[in-house]
Design a protein around this motif. Sequence first.
Motif, PDB file in Angstrom:
ATOM      1  N   SER A  95       0.830  -1.212   0.000  1.00  0.00           N
ATOM      2  CA  SER A  95       0.000   0.000   0.000  1.00  0.00           C
ATOM      3  C   SER A  95       0.862   1.258   0.000  1.00  0.00           C
ATOM      4  CB  SER A  95      -0.941   0.003   1.214  1.00  0.00           C
ATOM      5  OG  SER A  95      -0.217   0.262   2.406  1.00  0.00           O
ATOM      6  N   TRP A  96       1.997   1.219   0.697  1.00  0.00           N
ATOM      7  CA  TRP A  96       2.906   2.372   0.681  1.00  0.00           C
ATOM      8  C   TRP A  96       3.399   2.648  -0.728  1.00  0.00           C
ATOM      9  CZ3 TRP A  96       6.851   3.239   5.200  1.00  0.00           C
ATOM     10  CH2 TRP A  96       6.181   3.221   6.426  1.00  0.00           C
ATOM     11  N   LYS A  97       3.526   1.578  -1.529  1.00  0.00           N
ATOM     12  CA  LYS A  97       4.053   1.730  -2.882  1.00  0.00           C
ATOM     13  C   LYS A  97       2.949   2.071  -3.877  1.00  0.00           C
ATOM     14  CE  LYS A  97       8.410   0.540  -2.144  1.00  0.00           C
ATOM     15  NZ  LYS A  97       8.450   1.057  -0.796  1.00  0.00           N
ATOM     16  N   ILE A  98       1.867   1.293  -3.843  1.00  0.00           N
ATOM     17  CA  ILE A  98       0.872   1.417  -4.922  1.00  0.00           C
ATOM     18  C   ILE A  98       0.008   2.665  -4.753  1.00  0.00           C
ATOM     19  CG2 ILE A  98      -1.194   0.343  -5.944  1.00  0.00           C
ATOM     20  CD1 ILE A  98       0.098  -2.339  -5.699  1.00  0.00           C
ATOM     21  N   ALA A  99      -0.373   2.980  -3.512  1.00  0.00           N
ATOM     22  CA  ALA A  99      -1.318   4.087  -3.330  1.00  0.00           C
ATOM     23  C   ALA A  99      -0.788   5.426  -3.856  1.00  0.00           C
ATOM     24  CB  ALA A  99      -1.734   4.185  -1.859  1.00  0.00           C
ATOM     25  N   PRO A 100       0.422   5.857  -3.477  1.00  0.00           N
ATOM     26  CA  PRO A 100       0.899   7.137  -4.010  1.00  0.00           C
ATOM     27  C   PRO A 100       1.167   7.088  -5.511  1.00  0.00           C
ATOM     28  CG  PRO A 100       2.616   6.094  -2.691  1.00  0.00           C
ATOM     29  CD  PRO A 100       1.373   5.288  -2.506  1.00  0.00           C
ATOM     30  N   ALA A 101       1.639   5.933  -6.000  1.00  0.00           N
ATOM     31  CA  ALA A 101       1.934   5.823  -7.431  1.00  0.00           C
ATOM     32  C   ALA A 101       0.664   6.026  -8.251  1.00  0.00           C
ATOM     33  CB  ALA A 101       2.549   4.453  -7.731  1.00  0.00           C
ATOM     34  N   LEU A 102      -0.412   5.371  -7.839  1.00  0.00           N
ATOM     35  CA  LEU A 102      -1.669   5.492  -8.576  1.00  0.00           C
ATOM     36  C   LEU A 102      -2.297   6.873  -8.393  1.00  0.00           C
ATOM     37  CD1 LEU A 102      -1.340   2.555  -9.222  1.00  0.00           C
ATOM     38  CD2 LEU A 102      -3.627   2.096  -8.344  1.00  0.00           C
ATOM     39  N   ALA A 103      -2.205   7.407  -7.190  1.00  0.00           N
ATOM     40  CA  ALA A 103      -2.785   8.732  -6.947  1.00  0.00           C
ATOM     41  C   ALA A 103      -2.170   9.769  -7.877  1.00  0.00           C
ATOM     42  CB  ALA A 103      -2.573   9.132  -5.494  1.00  0.00           C
ATOM     43  N   ALA A 104      -0.865   9.620  -8.119  1.00  0.00           N
ATOM     44  CA  ALA A 104      -0.174  10.580  -8.983  1.00  0.00           C
ATOM     45  C   ALA A 104      -0.393  10.290 -10.463  1.00  0.00           C
ATOM     46  CB  ALA A 104       1.316  10.584  -8.659  1.00  0.00           C
ATOM     47  N   GLY A 105      -1.049   9.159 -10.786  1.00  0.00           N
ATOM     48  CA  GLY A 105      -1.377   8.874 -12.184  1.00  0.00           C
ATOM     49  C   GLY A 105      -0.446   7.907 -12.878  1.00  0.00           C
ATOM     50  N   ASN A 106       0.422   7.252 -12.116  1.00  0.00           N
ATOM     51  CA  ASN A 106       1.307   6.250 -12.704  1.00  0.00           C
ATOM     52  C   ASN A 106       0.603   4.893 -12.750  1.00  0.00           C
ATOM     53  OD1 ASN A 106       4.053   7.811 -12.517  1.00  0.00           O
ATOM     54  ND2 ASN A 106       3.090   8.028 -10.512  1.00  0.00           N
ATOM     55  N   THR A 107       1.190   3.959 -13.476  1.00  0.00           N
ATOM     56  CA  THR A 107       0.771   2.567 -13.395  1.00  0.00           C
ATOM     57  C   THR A 107       1.929   1.765 -12.817  1.00  0.00           C
ATOM     58  OG1 THR A 107       1.501   2.121 -15.659  1.00  0.00           O
ATOM     59  CG2 THR A 107      -0.816   2.764 -15.340  1.00  0.00           C
ATOM     60  N   VAL A 108       1.627   0.587 -12.265  1.00  0.00           N
ATOM     61  CA  VAL A 108       2.680  -0.116 -11.534  1.00  0.00           C
ATOM     62  C   VAL A 108       2.799  -1.593 -11.907  1.00  0.00           C
ATOM     63  CG1 VAL A 108       2.292   1.399  -9.547  1.00  0.00           C
ATOM     64  CG2 VAL A 108       1.297  -0.860  -9.547  1.00  0.00           C
ATOM     65  N   VAL A 109       4.029  -2.073 -11.767  1.00  0.00           N
ATOM     66  CA  VAL A 109       4.303  -3.507 -11.730  1.00  0.00           C
ATOM     67  C   VAL A 109       4.965  -3.747 -10.381  1.00  0.00           C
ATOM     68  CG1 VAL A 109       5.517  -5.451 -12.758  1.00  0.00           C
ATOM     69  CG2 VAL A 109       4.675  -3.577 -14.219  1.00  0.00           C
ATOM     70  N   LEU A 110       4.314  -4.550  -9.550  1.00  0.00           N
ATOM     71  CA  LEU A 110       4.834  -4.769  -8.207  1.00  0.00           C
ATOM     72  C   LEU A 110       5.222  -6.220  -8.007  1.00  0.00           C
ATOM     73  CD1 LEU A 110       3.937  -3.395  -4.839  1.00  0.00           C
ATOM     74  CD2 LEU A 110       3.509  -5.836  -5.116  1.00  0.00           C
ATOM     75  N   LYS A 111       6.404  -6.402  -7.417  1.00  0.00           N
ATOM     76  CA  LYS A 111       6.817  -7.754  -7.057  1.00  0.00           C
ATOM     77  C   LYS A 111       6.850  -7.886  -5.539  1.00  0.00           C
ATOM     78  CE  LYS A 111      10.797  -9.680  -6.301  1.00  0.00           C
ATOM     79  NZ  LYS A 111      10.502 -10.665  -5.232  1.00  0.00           N
ATOM     80  N   PRO A 112       5.961  -8.696  -4.965  1.00  0.00           N
ATOM     81  CA  PRO A 112       6.034  -8.939  -3.532  1.00  0.00           C
ATOM     82  C   PRO A 112       7.251  -9.810  -3.216  1.00  0.00           C
ATOM     83  CG  PRO A 112       4.338 -10.316  -4.519  1.00  0.00           C
ATOM     84  CD  PRO A 112       4.881  -9.450  -5.621  1.00  0.00           C
ATOM     85  N   ALA A 113       7.573  -9.903  -1.940  1.00  0.00           N
ATOM     86  CA  ALA A 113       8.720 -10.716  -1.542  1.00  0.00           C
ATOM     87  C   ALA A 113       8.458 -12.186  -1.849  1.00  0.00           C
ATOM     88  CB  ALA A 113       8.988 -10.532  -0.057  1.00  0.00           C
ATOM     89  N   GLN A 114       9.538 -12.893  -2.100  1.00  0.00           N
ATOM     90  CA  GLN A 114       9.445 -14.312  -2.458  1.00  0.00           C
ATOM     91  C   GLN A 114       8.663 -15.116  -1.412  1.00  0.00           C
ATOM     92  OE1 GLN A 114      13.269 -16.185  -2.329  1.00  0.00           O
ATOM     93  NE2 GLN A 114      12.632 -17.933  -3.591  1.00  0.00           N
ATOM     94  N   THR A 115       8.878 -14.819  -0.121  1.00  0.00           N
ATOM     95  CA  THR A 115       8.277 -15.672   0.909  1.00  0.00           C
ATOM     96  C   THR A 115       6.881 -15.204   1.339  1.00  0.00           C
ATOM     97  OG1 THR A 115       9.345 -14.390   2.665  1.00  0.00           O
ATOM     98  CG2 THR A 115      10.529 -16.313   1.849  1.00  0.00           C
ATOM     99  N   THR A 116       6.430 -14.044   0.875  1.00  0.00           N
ATOM    100  CA  THR A 116       5.127 -13.533   1.323  1.00  0.00           C
ATOM    101  C   THR A 116       4.298 -12.972   0.163  1.00  0.00           C
ATOM    102  OG1 THR A 116       6.166 -11.409   1.797  1.00  0.00           O
ATOM    103  CG2 THR A 116       5.907 -12.916   3.657  1.00  0.00           C
ATOM    104  N   PRO A 117       3.964 -13.820  -0.813  1.00  0.00           N
ATOM    105  CA  PRO A 117       3.254 -13.296  -1.985  1.00  0.00           C
ATOM    106  C   PRO A 117       1.730 -13.270  -1.846  1.00  0.00           C
ATOM    107  CG  PRO A 117       3.801 -15.594  -2.349  1.00  0.00           C
ATOM    108  CD  PRO A 117       4.326 -15.232  -0.969  1.00  0.00           C
ATOM    109  N   LEU A 118       1.178 -13.921  -0.821  1.00  0.00           N
ATOM    110  CA  LEU A 118      -0.259 -14.240  -0.890  1.00  0.00           C
ATOM    111  C   LEU A 118      -1.174 -13.024  -0.732  1.00  0.00           C
ATOM    112  CD1 LEU A 118      -0.479 -17.735   0.835  1.00  0.00           C
ATOM    113  CD2 LEU A 118      -0.257 -17.152  -1.592  1.00  0.00           C
TER     114      LEU A 118
END
Lengths: 308, 486
Positions: free
Chosen positions: B172-195
């Motif tokens: 949420s720290w990453k996606i929320a500001p990125a989208l608010a500003a009008g960007n689109t995102v590709v996010l990779k969660p950590a290997q051990t905690t993807p769910l």
Amino acid sequence: MSPTEPGPKNGAADQRIEVRKTYKLYIGGAFPRSESGRTYEIRDSHGKFLANAALGSRKDARDAVVAARGAFGKWAGATAYNRGQVLYRVAELMEGRRAQFAAEVASAQGLTLAGADKVVSQAIDRWVWYAGWSDKIAQVLGGVNPVAGPYFNISSPEPTGVVAALAPQRCSLLGLVSVLAPIVVSGNTAVVLTSEHRPLPAITLSEVLATSDVPGGVINLITGRTAEVAPWLAAHQDVNAIDLTGAADADALVWAELEGASTENLKRVLRPAGDGVGAVEPDWSPTPDLTRIKFCLETKTVWHPKGG
Amino acid sequence: MAKFEYAPAPESRAVVTIAASYGLFIGGDFIEATDGSTYETINPSSEEALAEVTEAGKADVEAAVRAARAAFEGPWSRLPGTERGKYLFRIARILQERAREFAVLETLDNGKPIKESRDFDIPLAAAHFFYHAGWADKLEHAGLSGGSGQPPRPLGVVGQVIPWNFPLLMLSWKIAPALAAGNTVVLKPAQTTPLTALLFAEVCQQADLPAGVVNIITGAGETGRLLVEHPGVDKVAFTGSTQVGKAIARSIAGTRKRATLELGGKAANIVFDDAAIDEAVEGIVNGIFFNQGHVCCAGSRLLVQENVADDVIMRLKHRLQTLRVGDPLDKNTDVGAINSAAQLARIRELTEIGEAQGATRWSAPCNLPDRGFWFAPTVFTDVCQSHRIAQEEICGPVLSVLTFRTPQEAVAKANNTPYGLSAGIWTEKGSRILWMADQLRAGVVWANTFNRFDPASPFGGYKESGYGREGGRHGLEAYVTTGANR
């Protein structure tokens, strides 16, 4: 020789030999020669010899970083009001030397004296512009954060520390001031590599700084080959940020390599203007925005509980 | 001291349905990976396999970046800010509605106590979307133009790589500001905690977020590297280790990609002799044992004034004996499981080095479960500044105690680290708090509190703790350009 004879009969009776200036480095408030003992020729825009400037070395750059680190605590801890007055005083002192600055800028950049004089005016005014920012930055860039809880929460900008800068290669005085003033106004200390081929106005500026109220070590100026000294500053572990503006038109220098070297201690980097791998020197005439002030600031956020 | 006996109070797992396997969320749909390799994500408290997830390869990263680019150049950048914001409000609401489901899933995949995922991670994640939603149509009021006269504009496609310690919260720290500003995102969660990131993809579907605005690709470090180095990515946002942060900085050097890096820390939590000692002890416990110490800004170095050191350490050990270590799904659990075998090995290695270098080790007596990854809350005394446990980030429930005599000495010791993420101050003297706060070279300073976070409050480090801020107006700045004229 008869007492009635006015002087030597070599045809230069009324011609005085000029006392030339030795152009040296400015480190820690003093004017050392390069520890390397080296100099290089500075020529005007027509190729005429002007001076032998100090050819700064790795050791000179390191000494300058030590001086800048030593000066940081007191300069950063000075009141913003005080820093503003100190920067304003630089403008005052430049005004008194404008003829010398104009002559040096004219010969370095191939400008007319009138044209150079205009540039000097802009450089002086730029100090004034930035001087006024010293006690505005915190209010414009900081503030209270409305957190969801019983806490006082405030963010304020702080200087990042020792900032290295590659001064613009072409615009020898206005460009230099435009890079330098935003670094020191917030309390950072600076190590600046001057324009490689047009360093003389920078050295004259250092003479202004030495007689101003800027404490020794806050601003350090190194003349020499940008491509030789810059990599040592980029890799230096006690430099917090680096401004690569002067990579544009620098001889034999790839700014990507400097940015790469700067990552070892995660320096804040201001890339040169331009697109892709290219670098262009910006037009220094317009009034700046806050980009340069911001690049060497950190935001500190402080929390404290509220309670009766 | 005898612990109160509690009957088990497990939170029900029934609230969440975990699929047997997950694909990648690209262009609005879950799709199979091109090269088809998978790995298992496990519950670190029991080592039971939870699901099979996909390891995204080069072609998958390519597809995700392409989808994000298409969404950026298509519907997303043409959408008025008000409408963009409404999608974020929707996401915030859905996160609130499905909060319990997310909390249980987070605890299963991460190992953190349910009381933390339920009361901290998930509500704060929703709050980040709610906060940033409101910025979407007010960017020109954010004071980001700095006199350039240009309104803030989005950067384009953002590649984001997040850690395993707060999986949904970091998302949420990453996606929320990125989208608010009008960007689109590709996010990779950590290997051990993807769910929870994969469950978030479902939230995007429920919110009818336009396809490709958010893309979630799972995998390990190599997938992250492919994403960060992809030429179609305009901005990189990373939270994780300083070592990887430096590698990212190197990989984008000489490009025009922008980056924010939120990296490691070795925060000093400084306790003066005039502090309210019992409150300070609670703050020390919260500072280093919250989330098993898997916190970049954890107060992992306790600097305590010499004349109260014995008293503070005695009370601290007393308090630590009341911490309940065990089943993360139990509502009474204070300290859960270490996130992975690799992390447990790292904690063990550094604590063994701590002992070998001469520090005195004390661990809270507790019965650790037989299966899973566990480490008892541990305190080292007789620590020197040169000890590795005083210099290196352990990222576990391990506290190193040092002492000082004067405020100047406390400052010198606190700042004696390449990191500069956070610091704590405990004293009843206001002028000392403000003076200390000025002297500490750290991005977040907690005075008479610790580990507080808020979407409106900028977070980020000095020095090798990275650069850029997340949260507040300052965090927004990392996701816009204003066409600076300098």
